[in-house]
Design an enzyme around this catalytic site. Structure first.
Site, mmCIF file in Angstrom:
data_model
loop_
_atom_site.group_PDB
_atom_site.id
_atom_site.type_symbol
_atom_site.label_atom_id
_atom_site.label_comp_id
_atom_site.label_asym_id
_atom_site.label_seq_id
_atom_site.Cartn_x
_atom_site.Cartn_y
_atom_site.Cartn_z
ATOM 1 N N SER A 303 0.819 -1.100 -0.058
ATOM 2 C CA SER A 303 -0.133 -0.089 -0.027
ATOM 3 C C SER A 303 0.848 1.302 0.005
ATOM 4 O O SER A 303 1.634 1.453 -1.030
ATOM 5 C CB SER A 303 -0.789 -0.014 1.373
ATOM 6 O OG SER A 303 -1.956 1.052 1.121
ATOM 7 N N ASP A 314 10.284 5.417 -9.718
ATOM 8 C CA ASP A 314 9.990 6.018 -11.324
ATOM 9 C C ASP A 314 10.588 7.337 -11.526
ATOM 10 O O ASP A 314 10.874 7.584 -12.509
ATOM 11 C CB ASP A 314 8.459 6.036 -11.037
ATOM 12 C CG ASP A 314 7.719 4.654 -11.249
ATOM 13 O OD1 ASP A 314 8.234 3.742 -11.428
ATOM 14 O OD2 ASP A 314 6.621 4.681 -11.593
ATOM 15 N N LYS A 328 -0.400 -4.243 -3.665
ATOM 16 C CA LYS A 328 -1.605 -3.685 -3.263
ATOM 17 C C LYS A 328 -1.855 -2.447 -3.757
ATOM 18 O O LYS A 328 -1.329 -1.334 -3.283
ATOM 19 C CB LYS A 328 -1.897 -3.533 -1.602
ATOM 20 C CG LYS A 328 -3.276 -3.010 -1.057
ATOM 21 C CD LYS A 328 -3.330 -3.264 0.251
ATOM 22 C CE LYS A 328 -4.631 -2.694 0.766
ATOM 23 N NZ LYS A 328 -4.843 -1.210 0.624
#
Length: 392
Positions: A303, A314, A328
Site C-alpha cells: 500500500s 520512477d 496492493k
C-alpha cells in the site's frame, strides 16, 4: 401567575399529521432517510435496496426449528459480515465494534497494556528482537536476543511469537512474569504493564549512512520522518537507506509527505475511480534530494509503502533492494455503520508515476536479495548489507 398558552385546533392537527408523516417515512423509508443525512455522518449511502426476504425466511425457519438459544445480535452481525464478504474483495471487510477499535489501534501504534518488547521467531523459538526505549521491558533489564521460555510460569517454548505476545499483553497496571534464557542463564522478570505506543519511525546511522525505518504510515509519520531527515542532513550522511520492509501501509497523505523528503512537488501517485482521475504530488521541502538513497522492500511492504517505493524509483531518486513487494494497488475508506461497526471498502485504484497498477504483481527490486530464516536466526541482514554496499 403563569401564563397559559393555547394552540388552535388546526395547528395541533397539522403538527400531529407532520409527526405521523415523519414516523411513516422513518419506518418505511429508513434507507432513503439515512442516505439523505449520511453525508453529515461522513458516509455515502446508496438508496438502492436488495430483497432480503430470503434472509428473513432463513431466520424464521431457524427460529422455529433450532434446538437451542439464538443470539439475534450475532445473527445480524453474521448477516452483515456475510454480505460484505460476498463482494469477493479481500480488502473490503466488515468490522464489528471490537475489530474496528483494534484496527484503529493498530494503525496508530496503540498497543495497549504491554511491556514494550518486539518478539519474533529465531531458531523456532520466541525471541526478543528489540526493546522500545523508555518502556518497561528495557527498564526491567530484558535484552534483545533473550529467548522467552515462560510467561506467568507457563512454558512457551513451542508457541509462536503472536501467541507469546498475546500472553504478555494485558490490562494496564497489572504484572506479568517473563522468564528468558540468556546464554546459559535463566532469568525471570516481573514487569508492570503500561500503555505502549509503538513508534512509526526509528533511525540510526551506520558507516556514515542514515537508516530511516518506517513501521507504518500514520498521521504523524511524515512529520517524524522529516525530523529524522533533518538530523541526517546536519550529520552530513553520505547516503540514506529507507527501510520499508514489513510496512503494511497507512494513509496516502503520509506517503506524500515521506516522498516529499526526496521529490520536489512531483507526482507520487494517480488515483482513479469510475472514470475520474486525481494526481497526488509530494509535499514538503525535499531536504534529502540528491542524497544517494536505497529503499528496502519485501513481501510485507504494501500500500503506502509501495506508493513511496514506486514514486522514488520512477523518478530516479532511489534504488530498490530486497524482495518483491506485496502488490496492493487499491485505496480503502473506513465508513461508519450501526452499533459502532465499520466498513472498510475499496473505493479507488492507484497507479505509479509511470502509470503502473501493482495489484497482485508488486514492485520488483533493482537488486533481489533474499532474507532467509537462517539469516534471521544468525542475526544477519544481507539486504541492509547490500544497500550499504551500493551506497559506498
Amino acid at each position: 401567575m403563569k401564563k397559559r398558552v393555547e394552540f388552535s385546533r388546526p395547528l395541533v392537527a397539522a403538527v400531529l399529521l407532520l409527526v405521523l408523516a415523519l414516523g411513516f417515512i422513518a419506518g418505511t423509508r429508513s434507507s432513503q432517510l439515512y442516505a439523505f443525512i449520511s453525508p453529515l455522518l461522513g458516509a455515502s449511502i446508496s438508496t438502492d435496496t436488495i430483497d432480503l426476504s430470503s434472509v428473513q425466511l432463513t431466520y424464521q425457519t431457524l427460529k422455529a426449528n433450532y434446538n437451542g438459544k439464538l443470539d439475534t445480535a450475532k445473527l445480524i452481525e453474521g448477516a452483515n459480515r456475510g454480505l460484505v464478504e460476498a463482494v469477493g474483495d479481500k480488502y473490503t471487510i466488515f468490522m464489528n465494534k471490537k475489530e474496528a477499535k483494534a484496527f484503529a489501534d493498530d494503525l496508530s501504534g496503540n498497543i495497549g497494556g504491554g511491556v514494550g518488547a518486539e518478539i519474533g521467531m529465531r531458531n523456532k523459538q520466541p525471541t526478543v528482537i528489540r526493546t522500545l526505549d523508555g518502556d518497561p521491558a528495557q527498564a526491567a533489564g530484558i535484552h534483545a536476543g533473550d529467548v522467552i521460555i515462560a510467561v506467568n510460569d507457563q512454558s512457551v517454548v513451542v508457541k509462536d511469537a503472536q501467541t507469546v505476545v498475546d500472553m504478555i499483553r494485558g490490562e494496564i497496571g497489572t504484572t506479568v512474569k517473563i522468564t528468558v534464557r540468556r546464554g546459559g542463564e535463566t532469568k525471570t522478570f516481573s514487569i508492570t504493564r503500561q500503555q505502549i505506543t509503538n513508534p512509526s519511525v526509528s533511525s540510526k546511522v551506520v558507516d556514515g549512512v542514515g537508516v530511516l525505518t518506517l513501521n507504518r504510515f500514520d498521521s504523524d509519520t511524515a512529520e517524524q520522518a522529516r525530523a529524522v531527515a533533518e538530523k541526517f542532513v546536519s550529520q552530513k550522511v553520505r547516503g540514506v537507506i529507507l527501510d520499508l520492509r514489513g510496512n503494511g501501509g497507512g494513509y496516502v497523505e503520509a506517503a506524500q509527505g515521506v516522498s516529499g523528503l526526496w521529490l520536489d512537488d512531483k507526482e507520487v501517485v494517480t488515483i482513479k475511480s469510475n472514470g475520474s482521475s486525481e494526481q497526488l504530488n509530494s509535499t514538503g521541502d525535499p531536504i534529502l534530494k540528491g542524497i544517494p538513497t536505497v529503499v528496502l522492500i519485501n513481501g510485507g511492504s504494501a500500500s503506502a509503502s509501495e506508493i513511496v517505493a514506486g514514486a522514488l524509483h520512477d523518478h530516479g531518486s532511489a534504488k530498490l533492494v530486497g524482495e518483491k513487494s506485496f502488490g496492493k494497488g487499491t485505496v480503502q475508506e473506513i465508513l461508519p455503520l450501526a452499533d459502532d461497526a465499520k466498513l472498510k471498502v475499496t473505493i479507488k485504484r492507484w497507479f505509479t508515476p509511470k502509470g503502473i497498477n501493482i495489484t497482485d504483481h508488486g514492485i520488483s527490486p533493482d537488486k533481489t536479495i533474499v532474507l532467509t530464516q537462517k539469516d534471521v536466526d544468525n542475526n544477519k541482514d544481507p539486504q541492509i548489507n547490500a544497500a550499504l554496499t551500493l551506497l559506498r
